[in-house]
Design a protein around this motif. Structure first.
Motif, short mmCIF file in Angstrom:
data_model
loop_
_atom_site.label_atom_id
_atom_site.label_comp_id
_atom_site.label_asym_id
_atom_site.label_seq_id
_atom_site.Cartn_x
_atom_site.Cartn_y
_atom_site.Cartn_z
N SER A 200 0.83 -1.19 0.00
CA SER A 200 0.00 0.00 0.00
C SER A 200 0.87 1.26 0.00
CB SER A 200 -0.87 -0.05 1.27
OG SER A 200 -1.85 0.93 1.24
N TRP A 211 4.28 5.12 -8.91
CA TRP A 211 3.63 3.88 -8.47
C TRP A 211 4.22 2.63 -9.12
CZ3 TRP A 211 1.31 6.90 -5.15
CH2 TRP A 211 0.66 6.31 -4.08
N CYS A 227 -3.95 1.82 -1.31
CA CYS A 227 -3.44 3.17 -1.06
C CYS A 227 -4.23 3.83 0.07
CB CYS A 227 -3.54 4.01 -2.34
SG CYS A 227 -5.22 4.36 -2.87
N VAL A 231 -4.57 9.61 -1.50
CA VAL A 231 -4.02 9.16 -2.78
C VAL A 231 -5.14 8.90 -3.79
CG1 VAL A 231 -2.85 7.18 -3.85
CG2 VAL A 231 -1.84 8.29 -1.87
N ARG A 237 -4.62 7.04 -7.69
CA ARG A 237 -4.97 5.62 -7.79
C ARG A 237 -6.50 5.50 -7.77
NH1 ARG A 237 -1.28 2.48 -9.74
NH2 ARG A 237 -2.15 0.65 -8.74
#
Ligand SMILES: Cc1cc2nc3c(=O)[nH]c(=O)nc-3n(C[C@H](O)[C@H](O)[C@H](O)COP(=O)(O)OP(=O)(O)OC[C@H]3O[C@@H](n4cnc5c(N)ncnc54)[C@H](O)[C@@H]3O)c2cc1C
Length: 318
Positions: A200, A211, A227, A231, A237
């Motif tokens: 995570s 990422w 995440c 985020v 994400r």
């Protein structure tokens, strides 16, 4: 008479949490000296359930997409036809949605977040988590019909020998005032709910362009990616990866948090994970207090090194 377990599946594949529900159902059925019946939806082969203690599978085919009200009605019909006074579900979002509806239909007592076998059968008392996994409560159910939802990864998978019979069950059809127009499914390679390992990332990763190393670490470990809330709020994400109090709960065996501060709302969703590893450049980050293992360091140095070491280890042990 039997214990009824609600078995969830995804595209014809049984979920790991469903096998845990079956294992738990079998253990209670042994205490009660009765059999285990499973209700499945849209399965053609669920024989694997036999190896987790299920004696009989009743499969419903006449509904394609999840609808809590209709599912609750069909589970009720199977519970009544099987004379089941005890129904066990997982703690998935769908189960949490349908369990209270089922409790109303069956006039049953419902307890969620169960983490162990009953302490007592009379009165029926179960241990559950409370206050976002910070405490335990022992809850007594006095109603003659009971529904339990089991916390993921709390009981584990227990195999037993046996074969399950399979039959299609055609319930009396019901309609719902909820109309499902479309279903968007997250395309995670490994789903967070079923993952043994979750990697995570938080705001400490600075931006979505970074990422790649999270995905690479997850790929090496066969893990799901997740995440923190900011985020996903920032659009770095997808929201399907957001974990925490307002996101998905995680109950993995290993949770690796990278560049996440460890705010209380984040910890609330990952407390049930067994081993927590924290990588953070700030030695005072609150997450270290909840960690089993901590690495104080810059994620941009630590994570690539970790990936390299894991790859070397895998190659040497292939
Ligand atoms: C009602 C409510 C509900 C909420 N629900 C959730 C929820 O479900 N889930 C959730 O996650 N949050 C939730 N939050 C938000 C939560 O309070 C925090 O704001 C959030 O978790 C912080 O996210 P973060 O740790 O990614 O970011 P930050 O707090 O910004 O922390 C970033 C961390 O990265 C570290 N860092 C920086 N650079 C590096 C580096 N190079 N290498 C390593 N580490 C580095 C920093 O030291 C810091 O600890 C909620 C808040 C509210 C008010």
């Amino acid at each position: 008479m039997s214990v009824l377990v609600y078995i969830e599946s995804e595209q014809g594949k049984l979920k790991k949490s469903a096998l845990e529900v079956a294992s738990y159902g079998k253990a209670i059925a042994n205490q009660l000296g009765i059999n285990v019946t499973a209700i499945t939806f849209n399965m053609s082969d669920a024989s694997e359930l036999g190896t987790y203690g299920v004696d009989k599978i009743m499969n419903v085919n006449n509904i394609k997409e999840f609808n809590a009200k209709i599912y609750a009605n069909y589970i009720q019909q199977v519970a009544e036809s099987e004379n089941s006074n005890l129904v066990i579900l997982s703690s998935s979002a769908n189960s949490k949605y349908l369990a209270p509806l089922l409790a109303i239909n069956l006039n049953a007592g419902y307890v969620s977040n169960v983490v162990a076998l009953p302490n007592d059968l009379t009165p029926f008392t179960v241990k559950c988590t409370a206050f976002t996994n910070k405490a335990f409560s022992f809850t007594e159910i006095n109603a003659s019909k009971k529904i339990l939802s089991l916390s993921n990864n709390s009981f584990g998978l227990v195999q037993s020998t046996g074969n399950a019979t399979f039959e299609n069950f055609t319930p009396e059809t019901v309609t719902s005032n909820v109309k499902i127009e479309s279903v968007d499914k997250a395309s995670d390679q490994v789903s967070i709910a079923d993952a043994d390992v979750v990697v995570s990332g938080g705001r400490g990763l600075k931006g979505p362009e970074n990422w790649g190393m999270i995905e690479e670490l997850a790929a090496v470990l066969g893990a799901a990616t997740a995440c923190s809330k900011p985020v996903s709020d920032l659009g770095w994400r997808p929201h399907s990866e957001h974990v925490g109090q307002t996101g998905k709960p995680v109950a993995s065996n290993l949770y690796i948090a990278i560049g996440i501060s460890g705010a209380i709302q984040h910890l609330a969703g990952i407390n049930s994970s067994k081993v927590k590893v924290v990588i953070n450049s700030d030695p005072e980050a609150p997450f270290f207090k909840a960690a089993d293992y901590g690495i104080v360091g810059d994620a941009f140095d630590v994570v690539p090194t970790l990936i390299q070491k894991l790859k070397t280890f895998k190659a040497q042990n292939a």
